[in-house]
Design an enzyme around this catalytic site. Structure first.
Site, PDB file in Angstrom:
ATOM      1  CB  SER A 143     -10.657 -43.522 -19.700  1.00 35.34           C
ATOM      2  OG  SER A 143      -9.667 -42.880 -20.112  1.00 35.34           O
ATOM      3  CE1 TYR A 156      -7.269 -46.716 -16.716  1.00 40.05           C
ATOM      4  CE2 TYR A 156      -7.258 -44.829 -18.422  1.00 40.05           C
ATOM      5  CZ  TYR A 156      -7.719 -45.412 -17.261  1.00 40.05           C
ATOM      6  OH  TYR A 156      -8.834 -44.793 -16.721  1.00 40.05           O
TER       7      TYR A 156
HETATM    8  N1  LIG Z   1     -10.003 -40.678 -12.301  1.00 39.83           N
HETATM    9  C1  LIG Z   1     -10.084 -40.203 -13.900  1.00 39.83           C
HETATM   10  O1  LIG Z   1      -9.548 -39.183 -14.231  1.00 39.83           O
HETATM   11  C2  LIG Z   1     -10.768 -41.132 -14.380  1.00 39.83           C
HETATM   12  C3  LIG Z   1     -10.948 -40.832 -15.932  1.00 39.83           C
HETATM   13  C4  LIG Z   1     -11.463 -42.003 -16.759  1.00 39.83           C
HETATM   14  C5  LIG Z   1     -11.889 -43.036 -16.308  1.00 39.83           C
HETATM   15  N2  LIG Z   1     -11.593 -43.290 -15.117  1.00 39.83           N
HETATM   16  C6  LIG Z   1     -12.216 -44.871 -14.343  1.00 39.83           C
HETATM   17  O2  LIG Z   1     -12.968 -44.711 -13.408  1.00 39.83           O
HETATM   18  C7  LIG Z   1     -13.049 -45.923 -12.786  1.00 39.83           C
HETATM   19  C8  LIG Z   1     -12.871 -45.743 -11.175  1.00 39.83           C
HETATM   20  O3  LIG Z   1     -11.488 -44.969 -11.218  1.00 39.83           O
HETATM   21  P1  LIG Z   1     -11.261 -43.736 -10.079  1.00 39.83           P
HETATM   22  O4  LIG Z   1     -10.739 -42.754 -10.791  1.00 39.83           O
HETATM   23  O5  LIG Z   1     -12.250 -43.654  -9.024  1.00 39.83           O
HETATM   24  O6  LIG Z   1      -9.763 -44.404  -9.178  1.00 39.83           O
HETATM   25  P2  LIG Z   1      -9.820 -45.036  -7.760  1.00 39.83           P
HETATM   26  O7  LIG Z   1     -10.150 -44.080  -6.723  1.00 39.83           O
HETATM   27  O8  LIG Z   1      -8.411 -45.551  -7.695  1.00 39.83           O
HETATM   28  O9  LIG Z   1     -10.751 -46.239  -7.701  1.00 39.83           O
HETATM   29  C9  LIG Z   1     -10.579 -47.288  -8.332  1.00 39.83           C
HETATM   30  C10 LIG Z   1     -11.408 -48.336  -7.551  1.00 39.83           C
HETATM   31  O10 LIG Z   1     -11.217 -49.766  -8.210  1.00 39.83           O
HETATM   32  C11 LIG Z   1     -11.070 -50.429  -7.159  1.00 39.83           C
HETATM   33  N3  LIG Z   1     -10.010 -51.556  -7.631  1.00 39.83           N
HETATM   34  C12 LIG Z   1      -8.864 -51.416  -8.197  1.00 39.83           C
HETATM   35  N4  LIG Z   1      -8.314 -52.759  -8.172  1.00 39.83           N
HETATM   36  C13 LIG Z   1      -9.216 -53.414  -8.212  1.00 39.83           C
HETATM   37  C14 LIG Z   1      -9.189 -54.965  -7.927  1.00 39.83           C
HETATM   38  N5  LIG Z   1      -8.087 -55.858  -8.125  1.00 39.83           N
HETATM   39  N6  LIG Z   1     -10.185 -55.657  -7.490  1.00 39.83           N
HETATM   40  C15 LIG Z   1     -11.619 -55.077  -7.019  1.00 39.83           C
HETATM   41  N7  LIG Z   1     -11.370 -53.742  -7.026  1.00 39.83           N
HETATM   42  C16 LIG Z   1     -10.279 -52.894  -7.603  1.00 39.83           C
HETATM   43  C17 LIG Z   1     -10.634 -49.865  -5.993  1.00 39.83           C
HETATM   44  O11 LIG Z   1     -10.677 -50.563  -4.655  1.00 39.83           O
HETATM   45  P3  LIG Z   1      -9.917 -51.121  -3.993  1.00 39.83           P
HETATM   46  O12 LIG Z   1      -8.432 -50.769  -3.939  1.00 39.83           O
HETATM   47  O13 LIG Z   1     -10.353 -51.330  -2.575  1.00 39.83           O
HETATM   48  O14 LIG Z   1      -9.805 -52.727  -4.555  1.00 39.83           O
HETATM   49  C18 LIG Z   1     -11.306 -48.600  -6.124  1.00 39.83           C
HETATM   50  O15 LIG Z   1     -12.412 -48.678  -5.394  1.00 39.83           O
HETATM   51  C19 LIG Z   1     -11.709 -46.716 -13.274  1.00 39.83           C
HETATM   52  O16 LIG Z   1     -12.240 -47.604 -14.097  1.00 39.83           O
HETATM   53  C20 LIG Z   1     -11.003 -45.783 -14.208  1.00 39.83           C
HETATM   54  O17 LIG Z   1     -10.345 -46.253 -15.208  1.00 39.83           O
HETATM   55  C21 LIG Z   1     -11.121 -42.545 -14.225  1.00 39.83           C
END
Ligand SMILES: NC(=O)c1ccc[n+]([C@@H]2O[C@H](COP(=O)([O-])OP(=O)(O)OC[C@H]3O[C@@H](n4cnc5c(N)ncnc54)[C@H](OP(=O)(O)O)[C@@H]3O)[C@@H](O)[C@H]2O)c1
Length: 303
Positions: A143, A156
């Protein structure tokens, strides 16, 4: 017709039950990949499978990434599904949103376990198999917070910074064994990450931050990630105008400090300095041009 390097390849996607991981899984499967979906929520993984173009090429392996001690057996089970894994998308992640003094140390461990130690443990567990085959690729979702810290995201930010250090060393050690690493530095993506985020005391944040709501779609993000991997990139910046903050940090570090400290996104947008309309792919080019101009106008001459 141009073939793609994901057709009939085996991809493991962590965090596949929602957001970027879900969009990535759908995209990879539409390109002909066999995809192993993992996350904690098995029901949501089934829904993702049902949305896939080739559901017969999907396998579901629920796992809690916080359970670091059993990651080795998870990795073995994932590998044994096809006796191979070509691409590992280390995407699962969560955020703690709170000031440092309000963040329980247990929450810091939690975010470090899920965002940092689990990708470390999973990549180490898969490494022997990949070294034997002399091929494999890890795609790490970091990120902008992995490039600089912002208020209320200290743990984070720390977890994402750590990923860069670990996987850059990892790449340097194993590239000659045919193992690749693509680091994805993502900007704002409209997912439920801030809804799923926890506060410093462990309660659910439960609301979508405005800045995230103005981000690019998870589908656009997945397309950019797949393109970066396909092109064999080592690093890729993915997102809207905010991704250029990495360049601002390099060339105008004082300006970035000022913006982070005094100009959260909402203030910038209210001041007309960051136009974030509801995002659609069709108007993205115009939006980027408008934002680049706005930021150029914002940078005081001579700085
Ligand atoms: N959205 C943004 O603006 C953004 C920006 C930069 C980077 N990111 C990164 O992108 C990645 C995906 O995030 P997202 O934005 O798509 O958010 P999200 O919709 O909340 O997805 C997060 C995913 O991680 C899984 N997860 C969370 N805790 C977990 C655990 N303990 N064990 C296994 N799986 C787990 C969740 O599944 P379950 O709850 O089913 O376990 C879900 O599938 C993350 O690494 C985040 O830091 C996001």
């Amino acid at each position: 017709m141009k073939t793609n390097q994901f057709n009939n390849k085996i991809c493991l996607v962590t965090g596949a039950s929602s957001g970027i991981g879900k969009a990535l899984s759908l995209k990879l499967n539409s390109m002909g990949a066999m995809v192993i979906l993992t996350a904690r929520n098995a029901e949501n993984l089934e829904l993702v499978k049902a949305d896939c173009t080739h559901p017969d090429k999907i396998r579901i392996l629920p796992f809690d990434m916080e359970d670091i001690n059993t990651i080795e057996s998870f990795a073995r089970n994932a590998w044994n599904l096809f006796q191979n894994i070509d691409f590992v998308f280390l995407n699962a992640g969560m955020a703690i949103r709170d000031m440092v003094h309000l963040t329980n140390l247990k929450m810091v461990y939690k975010v470090m376990n899920i965002n940092f130690f689990s990708p470390v443990a999973l990549s180490r567990a898969l490494l022997p198999y990949m070294r034997e085959k002399k091929q494999g690729c890890f795609v790490v979702t970091s990120s902008l917070c992995g490039k600089f810290g912002v208020p209320k995201l200290s743990a984070y930010s720390a977890s994402k910074h750590a990923l860069h250090g670990f996987f850059e060393s990892f790449r340097a050690e194993y590239e000659s064994d045919g193992i690749r690493v693509t680091m994805i530095t993502a900007g704002l993506v409209k997912t439920e990450i801030t809804v799923h985020a926890l506060k410093g005391n462990g309660t659910i944040n439960g609301k979508m931050q405005e800045s995230v709501a103005g981000g690019i779609s998870p589908e656009a993000c997945a397309r950019e990630i797949v393109r970066a991997v396909d092109a064999g990139k080592y690093d890729a910046l993915v997102g809207g105008i905010e991704k250029y903050s990495v360049l601002v940090k390099r060339f105008f570090p004082g300006l970035l400090r000022m913006v982070i400290a005094r100009h959260p996104m909402k203030k910038l947008r209210d001041a007309g300095l960051l136009r974030i309309p509801p995002y659609s792919d069709t108007d993205s080019a115009n939006l980027h041009r408008a934002n680049i101009q706005a930021v150029a106008d914002f940078v005081p001459a001579g700085r």
